[in-house]
Design an enzyme around this catalytic site. Structure first.
Site, PDB file in Angstrom:
ATOM      1  N   LYS A 112       0.821  -1.213   0.000  1.00 51.93           N
ATOM      2  CA  LYS A 112       0.000   0.000   0.000  1.00 51.93           C
ATOM      3  C   LYS A 112       0.849   1.255   0.000  1.00 51.93           C
ATOM      4  CE  LYS A 112      -4.188  -1.779   2.173  1.00 51.93           C
ATOM      5  NZ  LYS A 112      -5.072  -1.708   3.338  1.00 51.93           N
ATOM      6  N   LYS A 195      -6.177 -10.860  -6.547  1.00 54.35           N
ATOM      7  CA  LYS A 195      -7.337 -11.050  -5.671  1.00 54.35           C
ATOM      8  C   LYS A 195      -8.373  -9.970  -5.951  1.00 54.35           C
ATOM      9  CE  LYS A 195      -6.148  -8.179  -1.742  1.00 54.35           C
ATOM     10  NZ  LYS A 195      -5.981  -7.948  -0.339  1.00 54.35           N
ATOM     11  N   LYS A 198     -11.193  -3.877  -3.631  1.00 54.83           N
ATOM     12  CA  LYS A 198     -11.889  -2.619  -3.934  1.00 54.83           C
ATOM     13  C   LYS A 198     -10.978  -1.661  -4.691  1.00 54.83           C
ATOM     14  CE  LYS A 198     -10.840  -1.568   0.792  1.00 54.83           C
ATOM     15  NZ  LYS A 198     -11.095  -2.357   1.972  1.00 54.83           N
TER      16      LYS A 198
HETATM   17  P1  TYM Z   1     -10.827  -6.006   4.911  1.00 56.21           P
HETATM   18  O1  TYM Z   1     -11.839  -5.029   5.356  1.00 56.21           O
HETATM   19  O2  TYM Z   1      -9.882  -5.600   3.826  1.00 56.21           O
HETATM   20  O3  TYM Z   1     -11.543  -7.325   4.411  1.00 56.21           O
HETATM   21  C1  TYM Z   1     -12.510  -7.997   5.213  1.00 56.21           C
HETATM   22  C2  TYM Z   1     -12.334  -9.497   5.073  1.00 56.21           C
HETATM   23  O4  TYM Z   1     -12.485  -9.908   3.707  1.00 56.21           O
HETATM   24  C3  TYM Z   1     -11.399 -10.736   3.342  1.00 56.21           C
HETATM   25  N1  TYM Z   1     -11.123 -10.576   1.904  1.00 56.21           N
HETATM   26  C4  TYM Z   1     -11.076 -11.583   1.016  1.00 56.21           C
HETATM   27  N2  TYM Z   1     -11.240 -12.911   1.156  1.00 56.21           N
HETATM   28  C5  TYM Z   1     -11.142 -13.670   0.041  1.00 56.21           C
HETATM   29  N3  TYM Z   1     -10.889 -13.170  -1.193  1.00 56.21           N
HETATM   30  C6  TYM Z   1     -10.713 -11.844  -1.390  1.00 56.21           C
HETATM   31  N4  TYM Z   1     -10.482 -11.356  -2.597  1.00 56.21           N
HETATM   32  C7  TYM Z   1     -10.807 -10.987  -0.249  1.00 56.21           C
HETATM   33  N5  TYM Z   1     -10.698  -9.640  -0.060  1.00 56.21           N
HETATM   34  C8  TYM Z   1     -10.886  -9.414   1.251  1.00 56.21           C
HETATM   35  C9  TYM Z   1     -10.233 -10.260   4.205  1.00 56.21           C
HETATM   36  O5  TYM Z   1      -9.243 -11.232   4.311  1.00 56.21           O
HETATM   37  C10 TYM Z   1     -10.931  -9.968   5.509  1.00 56.21           C
HETATM   38  O6  TYM Z   1     -11.066 -11.139   6.283  1.00 56.21           O
HETATM   39  N6  TYM Z   1      -7.288  -5.819   8.437  1.00 56.21           N
HETATM   40  C11 TYM Z   1      -8.600  -6.354   8.127  1.00 56.21           C
HETATM   41  C12 TYM Z   1      -9.699  -5.916   9.096  1.00 56.21           C
HETATM   42  C13 TYM Z   1      -9.422  -6.186  10.534  1.00 56.21           C
HETATM   43  C14 TYM Z   1      -9.481  -7.431  11.191  1.00 56.21           C
HETATM   44  C15 TYM Z   1      -9.199  -7.158  12.561  1.00 56.21           C
HETATM   45  C16 TYM Z   1      -9.755  -8.715  10.776  1.00 56.21           C
HETATM   46  C17 TYM Z   1      -9.095  -5.252  11.466  1.00 56.21           C
HETATM   47  N7  TYM Z   1      -8.985  -5.818  12.707  1.00 56.21           N
HETATM   48  C18 TYM Z   1      -9.171  -8.178  13.524  1.00 56.21           C
HETATM   49  C19 TYM Z   1      -9.711  -9.747  11.736  1.00 56.21           C
HETATM   50  C20 TYM Z   1      -9.438  -9.476  13.090  1.00 56.21           C
HETATM   51  C21 TYM Z   1      -8.982  -5.855   6.748  1.00 56.21           C
HETATM   52  O7  TYM Z   1      -8.516  -4.838   6.298  1.00 56.21           O
HETATM   53  O8  TYM Z   1      -9.997  -6.565   6.165  1.00 56.21           O
END
Ligand code: TYM
Length: 332
Positions: A112, A195, A198
């Site tokens: 990023k 992958k 967004k």
């Molecule tokens: P975020 O908001 O980017 O995404 C939310 C969840 O979606 C999953 N994900 C995917 N899974 C499969 N294929 C894809 N193409 C794909 N894109 C996104 C992500 O792996 C995620 O599980 N850092 C985290 C948010 C977070 C979090 C936490 C998660 C903050 N604190 C504590 C678990 C525990 C994030 O940015 O997810």
């Protein structure tokens, strides 16, 4: 019951299909078998610039989508991260036990920040993983359902939990990542080597759950495949078709071999038409339910207030223990 915790960013408004299949679907399944805590991580969202009005709207929209996806506040604790101040507080502690080099090795940060340039990259983005560690450790979570892209952050979580426990005595549960092999990584429909995300270059590759269902059907039908004509799962040589098979399999409950048999001798068009129809049948009621929750802001606020209260009870206890173990004098 084992404890489960996970979070999702409110950044883009609509969840995409990767978020749903990679994570949220598992959240829904686990809310009855586990003691479940789920949150919308607004403090993570502000590591990049946000328009205040839009952030407010997207946070509520995220909560509404989680409810529409099937989270039931009677079965799980659903809350907004910033409503529980202990996240920022334990996040600081985690910053203080993480090596600078260790944090510098986080690949999501490297990706990023490389895109943004160092002057536009915030220190918050750099410390993001340690806030995420705090999110998890505060609740003594046993399992964390996420997609593959979060694996490294989960490894950091385990490392920091063990480090703290070794140095100050057993304090944190060491959690494991819960990543389903089949849906760990859903791919972009236009570039099936990347992958679904967004921040994709080509919006046609991204299925937003809140899109007009007609748009969704069109995106599915124009998904990139390959020059063969055989419908067969082969991640390496047929990434586009394999991705479509994964999605169809998850949404129908049929196994991939079952689908391969069903589509034997059929053209890619048939697979896409069927998947488009199934997607439309899925997103249409999902959008309606989301809108219903948005139309009733009082109920939404009540759910969040109750969720924050339940979350704080657990988080405050963990934070107090952590502070005490480290030698911070408790306030009388
Ligand atoms: P975020 O908001 O980017 O995404 C939310 C969840 O979606 C999953 N994900 C995917 N899974 C499969 N294929 C894809 N193409 C794909 N894109 C996104 C992500 O792996 C995620 O599980 N850092 C985290 C948010 C977070 C979090 C936490 C998660 C903050 N604190 C504590 C678990 C525990 C994030 O940015 O997810």
């Amino acid at each position: 019951r084992p404890r489960v915790l996970s979070g999702i960013q409110p950044t883009s408004g609509s969840f995409h299909l990767g978020n749903y299949l990679g994570a949220v679907r598992q959240w829904v399944d686990m809310q009855t078998s586990h003691d479940a805590f789920y949150m919308v991580v607004d403090l993570h969202a502000i590591t990049v610039p946000q328009d205040p009005e839009q952030l407010r709207r997207n946070t509520r929209l995220s909560v509404a989508q989680l409810l529409a996806a099937g989270l039931d506040p009677e079965h799980c604790t659903l809350f907004v991260q910033s409503h529980v101040p202990e996240h920022a507080q334990l996040g600081w502690v985690m910053n203080c036990i993480t090596g600078f080099g260790e944090a510098s090795r986080m690949t999501q940060f490297k990706d990023k920040s490389a895109k943004q340039g160092s002057d536009r990259t915030t220190v918050g983005l750099f410390t993001y993983p340690m806030l995420m560690v705090a999110d998890i450790l505060l609740y003594q979570a046993d399992q964390v359902p996420v997609g593959e892209d979060q694996r490294q952050h989960l490894e950091l979580t385990r490392d920091l939990a063990e480090r703290f426990n070794t140095q100050y005595g057993p304090t944190f549960t060491v959690p494991s990542a819960y990543i389903l092999k089949e849906t760990a990584k859903i791919y972009d429909l236009q570039d099936p080597s990347a992958k679904m995300s967004k921040s994709t270059a080509n919006p046609k590759g991204l299925i937003n759950l809140m899109d007009d269902p007609k748009v969704t059907a069109k995106k599915v039908k124009s998904a990139v495949t390959d020059t063969e004509t055989v419908i067969r799962f082969d991640r390496e040589n047929k990434p586009g078709v394999s991705n479509l098979l994964t999605i169809l399999s998850t949404l129908t409950g049929k196994t991939v071999p079952q689908l391969e048999a069903e589509y034997e001798g059929k053209m890619y068009g048939a697979l896409k038409t069927d998947l488009a129809e199934i997607m439309v049948d899925f997103v249409t009621p999902f959008r309606d339910r989301t809108q219903e929750y948005l139309d009733d802001p009082e109920t939404l606020d009540q759910i969040l207030a109750k969720g924050a209260e339940k979350a704080r009870a657990v988080a405050a206890e963990t934070l107090a223990t952590t502070y005490a173990r480290m030698g911070l004098v408790p306030a009388k």
